[in-house]
Scaffold this motif. Structure first.
Motif, PDB file in Angstrom:
ATOM      1  N   VAL A 286      53.121  38.505  40.591  1.00  0.00           N
ATOM      2  CA  VAL A 286      52.369  37.869  41.678  1.00  0.00           C
ATOM      3  C   VAL A 286      51.080  37.347  41.074  1.00  0.00           C
ATOM      4  CG1 VAL A 286      51.282  38.185  43.922  1.00  0.00           C
ATOM      5  CG2 VAL A 286      53.352  39.471  43.361  1.00  0.00           C
ATOM      6  N   TYR A 287      50.853  36.061  41.256  1.00  0.00           N
ATOM      7  CA  TYR A 287      49.659  35.447  40.671  1.00  0.00           C
ATOM      8  C   TYR A 287      48.855  34.769  41.764  1.00  0.00           C
ATOM      9  CZ  TYR A 287      46.713  32.366  37.913  1.00  0.00           C
ATOM     10  OH  TYR A 287      45.646  31.706  37.373  1.00  0.00           O
TER      11      TYR A 287
ATOM     12  N   LYS B 287      52.119  42.918  48.324  1.00  0.00           N
ATOM     13  CA  LYS B 287      52.429  43.287  46.942  1.00  0.00           C
ATOM     14  C   LYS B 287      53.060  44.672  46.891  1.00  0.00           C
ATOM     15  CE  LYS B 287      48.496  42.600  44.725  1.00  0.00           C
ATOM     16  NZ  LYS B 287      47.468  42.359  43.696  1.00  0.00           N
ATOM     17  N   LEU B 288      52.496  45.612  47.651  1.00  0.00           N
ATOM     18  CA  LEU B 288      53.032  46.967  47.686  1.00  0.00           C
ATOM     19  C   LEU B 288      54.463  46.956  48.236  1.00  0.00           C
ATOM     20  CD1 LEU B 288      52.519  49.989  47.247  1.00  0.00           C
ATOM     21  CD2 LEU B 288      51.640  50.077  49.575  1.00  0.00           C
ATOM     22  N   GLY B 289      54.673  46.201  49.319  1.00  0.00           N
ATOM     23  CA  GLY B 289      56.012  46.112  49.907  1.00  0.00           C
ATOM     24  C   GLY B 289      57.019  45.488  48.952  1.00  0.00           C
ATOM     25  N   LEU B 290      56.622  44.427  48.270  1.00  0.00           N
ATOM     26  CA  LEU B 290      57.517  43.793  47.302  1.00  0.00           C
ATOM     27  C   LEU B 290      57.823  44.726  46.132  1.00  0.00           C
ATOM     28  CD1 LEU B 290      56.050  40.178  47.220  1.00  0.00           C
ATOM     29  CD2 LEU B 290      58.306  40.857  48.039  1.00  0.00           C
ATOM     30  N   SER B 291      56.818  45.477  45.727  1.00  0.00           N
ATOM     31  CA  SER B 291      57.029  46.435  44.634  1.00  0.00           C
ATOM     32  C   SER B 291      58.073  47.472  45.020  1.00  0.00           C
ATOM     33  CB  SER B 291      55.727  47.137  44.272  1.00  0.00           C
ATOM     34  OG  SER B 291      54.779  46.223  43.828  1.00  0.00           O
TER      35      SER B 291
ATOM     36  N   LEU C  75      46.482  38.501  38.308  1.00  0.00           N
ATOM     37  CA  LEU C  75      47.885  38.590  37.939  1.00  0.00           C
ATOM     38  C   LEU C  75      48.339  40.026  38.148  1.00  0.00           C
ATOM     39  CD1 LEU C  75      50.409  37.280  36.603  1.00  0.00           C
ATOM     40  CD2 LEU C  75      49.538  38.193  34.455  1.00  0.00           C
ATOM     41  N   PHE C  76      49.390  40.182  38.948  1.00  0.00           N
ATOM     42  CA  PHE C  76      49.951  41.505  39.199  1.00  0.00           C
ATOM     43  C   PHE C  76      51.388  41.490  38.704  1.00  0.00           C
ATOM     44  CE2 PHE C  76      52.724  44.000  42.018  1.00  0.00           C
ATOM     45  CZ  PHE C  76      52.229  45.258  41.772  1.00  0.00           C
ATOM     46  N   ALA C  77      51.732  42.406  37.839  1.00  0.00           N
ATOM     47  CA  ALA C  77      53.096  42.506  37.336  1.00  0.00           C
ATOM     48  C   ALA C  77      53.625  43.889  37.671  1.00  0.00           C
ATOM     49  CB  ALA C  77      53.135  42.269  35.834  1.00  0.00           C
ATOM     50  N   TRP C  78      54.738  43.921  38.406  1.00  0.00           N
ATOM     51  CA  TRP C  78      55.359  45.205  38.740  1.00  0.00           C
ATOM     52  C   TRP C  78      56.042  45.718  37.492  1.00  0.00           C
ATOM     53  CZ3 TRP C  78      60.652  46.492  39.007  1.00  0.00           C
ATOM     54  CH2 TRP C  78      60.890  47.782  39.473  1.00  0.00           C
ATOM     55  N   ARG C  79      55.988  46.959  37.293  1.00  0.00           N
ATOM     56  CA  ARG C  79      56.266  47.690  36.068  1.00  0.00           C
ATOM     57  C   ARG C  79      55.041  47.490  35.195  1.00  0.00           C
ATOM     58  NH1 ARG C  79      61.908  49.424  35.110  1.00  0.00           N
ATOM     59  NH2 ARG C  79      62.435  49.934  37.235  1.00  0.00           N
ATOM     60  N   ASN C  80      55.079  46.536  34.288  1.00  0.00           N
ATOM     61  CA  ASN C  80      53.872  46.159  33.551  1.00  0.00           C
ATOM     62  C   ASN C  80      54.078  44.767  32.968  1.00  0.00           C
ATOM     63  OD1 ASN C  80      55.022  46.332  30.912  1.00  0.00           O
ATOM     64  ND2 ASN C  80      54.717  48.545  30.942  1.00  0.00           N
ATOM     65  N   ALA C  81      53.022  44.152  32.558  1.00  0.00           N
ATOM     66  CA  ALA C  81      53.083  42.764  32.105  1.00  0.00           C
ATOM     67  C   ALA C  81      53.964  42.616  30.858  1.00  0.00           C
ATOM     68  CB  ALA C  81      51.678  42.244  31.822  1.00  0.00           C
TER      69      ALA C  81
END
Length: 109
Positions: free
Chosen positions: A40-41, A18-22, A48-54
Motif C-alpha cells: 500500500v503506497y 490496511k489492517l483489514g487487507l492485511s 509505503l506499507f508492505a505486508w509481511r515485509n518489504a
C-alpha cells in the motif's frame, strides 16, 4: 479546523483498511500455503506499507516478473484478443448450424 478533522478521519480509515487487507492476505497464505504480499503506497505522505515485509514483497514481485518473462502467460489474452477469438468461434458455430439447417431443409423437400 474542519479540514484537519477530515484529514484525521481519512488517515484513520486508511489505517483500518490496511489492517483489514492485511488480515485478508494472511488467511489464504496460511490456509492455502501460497506466497502473497500486499503493498500500500500513499503518494501524498510518501508512506509505503508492505505486508509481511518489504524485502519479501520485493522478492515475490521479482519472481512474478521473472515468471511472466519466461513465457508463462503465453496463453493469456487481453480483452480485445478474447473477444476476437470468441467472435470467431461463435461465427463458425453459426455457420455449422446454418449448413445443417440447409441440409435438413433439403432432406425434407
Amino acid at each position: 479546523m474542519h479540514g484537519l478533522r477530515k484529514t484525521l478521519k481519512r488517515k484513520m480509515a486508511r489505517e483500518k483498511r490496511k489492517l483489514g487487507l492485511s488480515k485478508k492476505m494472511d488467511e489464504p497464505t496460511k490456509l492455502c500455503r501460497v506466497d502473497g504480499c500486499l503493498v500500500v503506497y500513499n503518494p501524498k505522505d510518501k508512506d509505503l506499507f508492505a505486508w509481511r515485509n518489504a524485502e519479501e514483497a520485493e522478492n515475490l514481485l521479482g519472481r512474478v516478473h521473472q515468471h511472466a518473462q519466461n513465457g508463462a502467460g503465453k496463453k493469456a489474452l487481453n480483452h480485445e484478443q478474447y473477444i476476437e477469438e470468441r467472435d470467431k468461434k461463435l461465427r463458425s458455430q453459426i455457420a455449422k448450424h446454418e449448413k445443417r439447417n440447409k441440409e435438413m431443409k433439403a432432406d425434407c423437400l
